[in-house]
Design an enzyme around this catalytic site. Structure first.
Site, PDB file in Angstrom:
ATOM      1  CG  ASP A  21      -1.811  -1.187   1.312  1.00 20.72           C
ATOM      2  OD1 ASP A  21      -2.037  -1.822   0.265  1.00 20.72           O
ATOM      3  OD2 ASP A  21      -2.266  -1.514   2.421  1.00 20.72           O
ATOM      4  CG  MET A  51      -5.527  -5.124  -2.855  1.00 20.31           C
ATOM      5  SD  MET A  51      -4.471  -6.352  -2.056  1.00 20.31           S
ATOM      6  CE  MET A  51      -5.666  -7.641  -1.703  1.00 20.31           C
ATOM      7  N   GLY A  52      -4.776  -1.204  -1.810  1.00 18.02           N
ATOM      8  CA  GLY A  52      -4.161   0.017  -1.294  1.00 18.02           C
ATOM      9  C   GLY A  52      -4.722   0.443   0.051  1.00 18.02           C
TER      10      GLY A  52
END
Ligand code: F6P
Length: 372
Positions: free
Chosen positions: A134, A176-177
């Protein structure tokens, strides 16, 4: 006399973890320190499950994804074992003393930094390394895992282009993140996505649909929409803010648990937001739309050269700091080097994409719609 150093990996796995373990391990050997691995994050410390990290074990792991130590999202102060959930800090301190550890290395993301600080405050000599795909850990230029995930997400966008073009479709790709937009923004720019939606910039659904229609009017009959898993519309972001504020300001225990439950329900519902977004864009633009969720593909497989290099650099810098007796710090990436930063300055903070970040400016200048 040899020093004994414990090491664990905690939180979601991330490419480069084994390179970091190897960096700490091989570096430690140069200073006559012995490394003891604890399995599955903080759980291994509670259950005293160890792996001796000798040369044989450290050899050949540099290029491997995942973590040879295993990982978990367990928190020392709130861990479930069997039917019981309780604060296990005292058990962890006991294990640390039983192994006569001189220090404990915790490799992890934002949650791990908080847990490490708690253990540091409980009297352990703790030192951390920042890893997560992330890239949202505070006070470090970058985290290892990010570069590999960025490459995977970018390649996915590249591949989606040819199918989107052939079918004249909108393809929404969820990246994602967590609550940060680094991965979606980076991959969106590198892959040439037409729309990039990140949590830091709440978006207007109609605005996104209009940008896609405008492309269609200009002859571009396909669009790639890169969406961070934490992205929200203006309305969703306002609701999220209000619920978070209510939770933070709740006076009584009863109000706090009610507010927490409401926030959790909102977040649970939000998990499906890209499904809804895809349907809504199809309705508003009348262009056939599909959704691709990249998910854990982004965390798997062999680390990139940049992540191996970063993890080795931070791992060996960690060994040097251990040799100097430094603790209570995270080994942050700074330029080409590494810098110890007090855990107190890192724990509980999240590094989001600043609105004046050069990537945002570049995205706008190449004509990417950011939804605002
Ligand atoms: O923190 C890394 C991360 O991959 C986030 O991007 C994502 O929100 C989360 O972990 C997923 O967690 P899990 O693997 O526990 O489902």
């Amino acid at each position: 006399m040899a020093k004994y150093i414990g090491i664990l990996t905690s939180g979601g796995d991330s490419p480069g973890l084994n390179a970091a373990i190897r960096g700490v391990g091989k570096g430690s050997q140069c200073f006559d320190m012995e490394l003891i691995g604890f399995m599955d994050g903080f759980r291994g410390l509670v259950q005293n499950r160890t792996m001796r990290l000798n040369n044989q074990i450290l050899s050949g792991i540099l290029t491997h994804g995942g973590t040879i130590l295993g990982t978990s999202r367990d928190k020392p102060h709130k861990m479930t074992l069997g039917d019981e959930t309780r604060d296990m800090t005292d058990v962890i301190v006991e294990t640390y003393n039983r192994h006569h550890l001189d220090a404990l290395v915790c490799i992890g993301g934002g949650g791990t930094q908080k847990n490490a600080l708690r253990l540091h405050e409980a009297g352990l000599r703790v030192i951390t390394l920042p890893k997560t795909i992330d890239n949202d850990v505070a006070k470090t230029d970058i985290t290892f895992g990010f570069d590999t995930a960025l490459g995977i997400a970018t390649e996915a966008i590249d591949r989606l282009h040819s199918t989107a073009t052939s079918h004249h479709r909108i393809i929404v790709v969820e990246i994602m993140g967590h609550r940060a937009g680094w991965l979606a923004l980076g991959a969106g720019i590198a892959g040439g996505a037409d729309v990039v939606l990140i949590p830091e910039i709440p978006y207007s659904l109609e605005g996104v649909a209009e940008a896609i229609k405008q492309r269609a009017r200009g002859g571009k009959r396909f669009s790639i929409v890169a969406v961070a898993e934490g992205a929200m519309t203006v309305e969703q972001a306002a609701k999220f803010e209000a619920l978070s504020h209510r939770k933070d300001k709740a006076g009584s225990k009863e109000h706090k648990s009610k507010a927490s439950a409401e926030l959790a329900a909102f977040q649970k519902q939000h998990v499906d937001h890209t499904v809804q977004l895809t349907q809504q864009l199809e309705q508003l633009t009348r262009i056939e739309s599909r959704l691709t969720i990249l998910g854990h593909l982004q965390r798997g497989g062999t680390p990139s050269a940049a992540d191996r290099l970063l993890a080795t650099r931070l791992g060996t810098a960690c060994a040097e700091l251990l040799n100097e007796g430094v603790h209570g710090v995270m080994v942050a990436a700074r330029g080409d080097g590494a810098k110890p930063v007090p855990l107190k300055k890192v724990a509980g903070k999240t590094k989001l994409v600043p609105l004046d970040h050069p990537w945002i400016q570049s995205a706008r200048l190449v004509g990417t719609c950011l939804g605002d």
